[in-house]
Design an enzyme around this catalytic site. Sequence first.
Site, short mmCIF file in Angstrom:
data_model
loop_
_atom_site.label_atom_id
_atom_site.label_comp_id
_atom_site.label_asym_id
_atom_site.label_seq_id
_atom_site.Cartn_x
_atom_site.Cartn_y
_atom_site.Cartn_z
N SER A 151 -15.21 -41.13 37.13
CA SER A 151 -15.49 -41.83 35.88
C SER A 151 -15.39 -40.93 34.67
O SER A 151 -15.76 -39.75 34.75
CB SER A 151 -16.90 -42.41 35.90
OG SER A 151 -16.88 -43.63 36.56
N GLY A 152 -14.92 -41.51 33.58
CA GLY A 152 -14.81 -40.76 32.34
C GLY A 152 -13.55 -39.92 32.29
O GLY A 152 -13.14 -39.44 31.24
N ASP A 157 -17.02 -49.01 27.73
CA ASP A 157 -17.51 -47.87 28.50
C ASP A 157 -16.88 -46.57 27.99
O ASP A 157 -16.03 -45.97 28.64
CB ASP A 157 -17.16 -48.10 29.98
CG ASP A 157 -17.88 -47.14 30.89
OD1 ASP A 157 -18.80 -46.44 30.42
OD2 ASP A 157 -17.52 -47.09 32.09
N HIS A 193 -21.05 -44.74 30.61
CA HIS A 193 -22.03 -44.77 31.69
C HIS A 193 -22.30 -43.37 32.28
O HIS A 193 -23.16 -43.23 33.15
CB HIS A 193 -21.65 -45.80 32.77
CG HIS A 193 -20.61 -45.34 33.75
ND1 HIS A 193 -19.29 -45.70 33.66
CD2 HIS A 193 -20.71 -44.56 34.85
CE1 HIS A 193 -18.63 -45.16 34.67
NE2 HIS A 193 -19.47 -44.47 35.41
N1 ARG Z 1 -18.00 -45.80 38.28
C1 ARG Z 1 -17.33 -44.79 38.98
C2 ARG Z 1 -17.82 -43.41 38.52
O1 ARG Z 1 -18.89 -43.36 37.96
C3 ARG Z 1 -15.85 -44.96 38.92
C4 ARG Z 1 -15.43 -46.03 39.82
C5 ARG Z 1 -14.00 -46.31 39.75
N2 ARG Z 1 -13.73 -47.25 40.78
C6 ARG Z 1 -12.52 -47.64 41.13
N3 ARG Z 1 -12.36 -48.44 42.14
N4 ARG Z 1 -11.47 -47.21 40.48
O2 ARG Z 1 -17.27 -42.39 38.84
#
Ligand code: ARG
Length: 613
Positions: A561-562, A463, A415
């Site tokens: 993320s990632g 993902d 994503h």
């Molecule tokens: N989707 C988020 C990002 O793009 C990461 C979210 C992780 N959330 C969590 N509660 N650990 O950075």
Amino acid sequence: MNLKLLFFCLFLAVILIPAQTKPDKRKKHHRHRDHGNGPQEIRGRKRGRHERRRQLFKDIINDMFFGISGEDDDDDDDDPSEWLFDIQEPAGQCDPNPCQNNGVCKEKGKKRKFKCDCQKPFRGRRCEKGPKICKKGICGRGECVLTSTQPYFECKCKHPFQPPRCTTYTTCEPNPCMNGGECIKDGDDFDCNCPEGFSGRFCNVGPNDCYEDDGESYRGNVSETIDGDECLYWNSHFILERGIDPFNTFEDSDGLGPHNRCRNPDGDMSPWCFYRRGQKLLWNYCDVDDCSEEGIAPSDVPSPPAPPAPSATSAIPKPPTPEPTPATPDQEATEPPQPSDASPTPAFSETRFSTCGKPQPKTRLSRIYGGLKVSPGALPWQVSLQARPKRSTQKYKHICGGVLIESCWILTAGHCVHKQEDMKVVMGGLSLDTSEPTEQIFDVEEAIVHENYKETPVSVHNDIALLRLEDTDGVCANETQFVKAACLPDGPLDDGEECTISGWGATEESDYGSNHLLEAKVLLINQEKCSESSIYGPVLDDSMFCAGHLQGGVDSCQGDSGGPLTCEQSSTHFIYGLVSWGDQCGKKNKPGVYARITHFLDWIKSKTQASPK
Ligand code: ARG
């Protein structure tokens, strides 16, 4: 007589303050440090300690933390992570010994399979719970600090409350102002009128009290932060309770002791200390003058008489018998590496890097339980993925984390990749807003998002994405102290293992993220447990797993993320997960969800091997 009456009224007022203002004892894990500010801002906010006028007494009375109860409300028996012990017992029951702190393990035929006989004063199923010496309220309006001699604690009263238990008070008697300061009563309050050259709340700071260089050698008397918060004692129960033992955590603990004066034991830029806000443990730089700025020569700052001798190496009182000193989780983490025959190789195919998963030895920088500043080279596989609209000249902005697995290959979350953006990858640095000499920067030549990547309103499946970096003669990243690959694992890990997450993402204090790379420890959560309806229900599939702390607090968040979830085995760090999604951040029963690397090993292999590089 009047004083007694006043005290009685104050005491009643404290008792009558509504129960809902009591801080939630559970909400204690704070992911990040309190300030995302750089040195500039910190200096900008600096107020002279000489000008400050505070209402000590009211501060203390209104601080609900100091409830005078004397009751042992032993809430840590209700441990939200007990489920881990129920679902995964060690295979050999007593081998390795699951009992901590020299507990003796006994095998049992029944369901729970083993029992730990704990050495006093440790308790708990695995003797993991330390002595409950500093019971709530035992120190009235004061700080409970641990000592190495009977009764293993001492109360450091907030003035005007008086020892031994800080439940009675007298304003200005005895005179709390040091160095000849005059104590001036002001209604319920008091103030110290300090002689020329002396400052600090109690005139405890002398004229030449300043730090040189980064303040590592500072042994002065300042015990307040730049924002006027009073420092906690280094041996405060409040710090130890949150899993940090300053005496064993920091490189240079020489200047630490059973006092609350500012020090710099970990190579930061100036003296700092821990302080408390409600139930939160925070740290901040101190209100100490820089000798070179002030044009003052540091003198041998006389220290007030030292309290009873601390234990030489630990703030935690040692159990009466036996040696060795019980290991804190931190100590365990720094134990010498176990020799290992298996020397893992980075990713697959050509091995341009000589090793993977071997970070620089750590200089300990831990400050806040659950959220630590990463030290240089400690997570050399962490990268910052930065993007800007295609063919624009805008500045690249950090959007996600990523993980270096080979000279030219980065793993990140599916994503994080957007067709309409140009991307570059920055590695080898810790700070987002300064370019560091250790950094290496690459353009992304190709982004391969998993074919079955799918987003739903609540979850993200498969993902994962691979980024191929632009090379020079087949080489992209160069292996240095600060840039190394993480190892790909061979197979899955057990539930309950402790692993590390890291990133520059949002913190409790800043939705915009942290400027300095932060890391936190999380536990791998059993898939069935995480699929319970009270957690994520049936949305989880094999491409993902949960990790975190079900009681909330420690978690990854937006901007992480990632980035990596790595787990250490035989002193080598393997990449098990990529930060993917979660229901908000740090919420109870809503842990982080991570792309499961072991599920994608063949995919990673096929893509990296198929490519020309
Ligand atoms: N989707 C988020 C990002 O793009 C990461 C979210 C992780 N959330 C969590 N509660 N650990 O950075």
